[in-house]
Design a protein around this motif. Structure first.
Motif, PDB file in Angstrom:
ATOM      1  N   LEU A  91       0.828  -1.198   0.000  1.00 49.22           N
ATOM      2  CA  LEU A  91       0.000   0.000   0.000  1.00 49.22           C
ATOM      3  C   LEU A  91       0.865   1.252   0.000  1.00 49.22           C
ATOM      4  N   ALA A  95       1.235   4.143  -2.858  1.00 48.07           N
ATOM      5  CA  ALA A  95       0.995   5.543  -2.508  1.00 48.07           C
ATOM      6  C   ALA A  95       2.155   6.416  -2.940  1.00 48.07           C
ATOM      7  N   THR A 100      -3.265   5.534  -7.088  1.00 48.78           N
ATOM      8  CA  THR A 100      -4.403   5.475  -6.181  1.00 48.78           C
ATOM      9  C   THR A 100      -5.410   4.388  -6.563  1.00 48.78           C
ATOM     10  N   MET A 103      -4.106   1.315  -5.243  1.00 41.43           N
ATOM     11  CA  MET A 103      -4.237   1.309  -3.792  1.00 41.43           C
ATOM     12  C   MET A 103      -5.622   0.807  -3.391  1.00 41.43           C
ATOM     13  N   LEU A 104      -6.647   1.258  -4.101  1.00 38.55           N
ATOM     14  CA  LEU A 104      -8.016   0.854  -3.784  1.00 38.55           C
ATOM     15  C   LEU A 104      -8.206  -0.648  -3.938  1.00 38.55           C
ATOM     16  N   ILE A 128     -13.012   6.892   1.350  1.00 39.40           N
ATOM     17  CA  ILE A 128     -11.626   6.423   1.202  1.00 39.40           C
ATOM     18  C   ILE A 128     -11.124   6.744  -0.199  1.00 39.40           C
ATOM     19  N   ARG A 129     -11.958   6.488  -1.204  1.00 39.65           N
ATOM     20  CA  ARG A 129     -11.588   6.779  -2.598  1.00 39.65           C
ATOM     21  C   ARG A 129     -11.299   8.269  -2.773  1.00 39.65           C
ATOM     22  N   LEU A 132      -7.941   9.198  -1.037  1.00 42.59           N
ATOM     23  CA  LEU A 132      -6.763   8.717  -1.759  1.00 42.59           C
ATOM     24  C   LEU A 132      -6.547   9.476  -3.069  1.00 42.59           C
ATOM     25  N   SER A 133      -7.617   9.994  -3.653  1.00 35.83           N
ATOM     26  CA  SER A 133      -7.469  10.714  -4.920  1.00 35.83           C
ATOM     27  C   SER A 133      -6.620  11.972  -4.755  1.00 35.83           C
ATOM     28  N   LEU A 135      -3.844  12.129  -3.463  1.00 40.64           N
ATOM     29  CA  LEU A 135      -2.442  11.761  -3.683  1.00 40.64           C
ATOM     30  C   LEU A 135      -2.030  11.931  -5.139  1.00 40.64           C
ATOM     31  N   TRP A 212      -7.572  16.565   4.348  1.00 49.76           N
ATOM     32  CA  TRP A 212      -7.492  16.398   2.906  1.00 49.76           C
ATOM     33  C   TRP A 212      -7.868  17.671   2.160  1.00 49.76           C
TER      34      TRP A 212
END
Length: 213
Positions: A91, A95, A100, A103-104, A128-129, A132-133, A135, A212
């Motif tokens: 993971l 990252a 991403t 990662m999902l 979560i999606r 992570l986006s 990044l 975020w």
């Protein structure tokens, strides 16, 4: 152990069913016990050679075999904690590369994420999606160093992992310490996925959803 999730579910690995001292000090970390047995075997064997007695040499042989057995068991058996650590390493690697979507793939479809503490209420997979986006944009990682990655076998097929990093991002906040807690579990199809993620701290403060933004 920096492999893909598929690699962590290879059929030639044997899982430890239980957690506890045997798992922690033999299967996951054989060095203290293995080296102790080996050193005692050498000492007893040396005493036996000097004295010419047979019994100490036999004892040394048994202790040496036990030391070898400890290392062999550790090599043959993969614990839930080790699988969890391998998955979290992957993971982190994805990252760092800004992958991403990949990662999902490491999360279960019903995974949740909480802030501050693992016990706090969690948000769903869509959140979560979205997190992570970031990044892929202003929070794209420019450098990262893992300072802690410690797994714990909770039960058969379940592990928790503590992760801490020192991270720089494109937004330019400087090197920022951050810490995480993850619950990893074996799925019905035999794969291992992250079922729960907790963002514990960032820059020494309890994390929240505003991080975020």
């Amino acid at each position: 152990m920096n492999g893909t999730n598929e690699e962590t579910s290879e059929e030639n690995m044997t899982d430890v069913i239980a957690s506890g001292p045997l798992t922690r000090y033999v299967f996951e970390n054989p060095w203290p016990l293995g080296l102790l047995l080996a050193l005692v075997a050498l000492f007893v064997g040396w005493r036996g050679l000097n004295s010419g007695e047979r019994a100490p040499r036999q004892t040394a042989a048994v202790l040496g075999a036990a030391a070898a057995g400890v290392f062999l068991l550790s090599a043959l058996i993969t614990t839930s904690a080790e699988r969890g650590e391998a998955l979290v390493r992957e993971l982190v690697s994805r990252a760092e590369r800004g992958e991403t979507s990949r990662m999902l793939d490491l999360f279960s479809s019903n995974a949740t994420m909480s802030y501050g503490r693992p016990e706090n209420p969690g948000v769903d997979f869509n959140e979560i999606r979205a997190a992570l986006s970031t990044l892929e944009g202003r929070f794209r990682i420019t450098s990262n160093r893992v300072t802690q990655l410690e797994g714990n076998s909770e039960a058969s097929g379940v592990a928790t992992v503590l992760l801490s990093c020192l991270t720089d991002v494109e937004a330019g906040y400087g090197t920022t310490p951050n810490s995480w807690w993850l619950k990893v579990a074996e799925q019905p199809d035999g794969s291992w996925k992250i079922e729960r993620l907790a963002f514990l701290k960032v820059a020494g403060r309890a994390a929240d959803g505003a991080v975020w933004r």
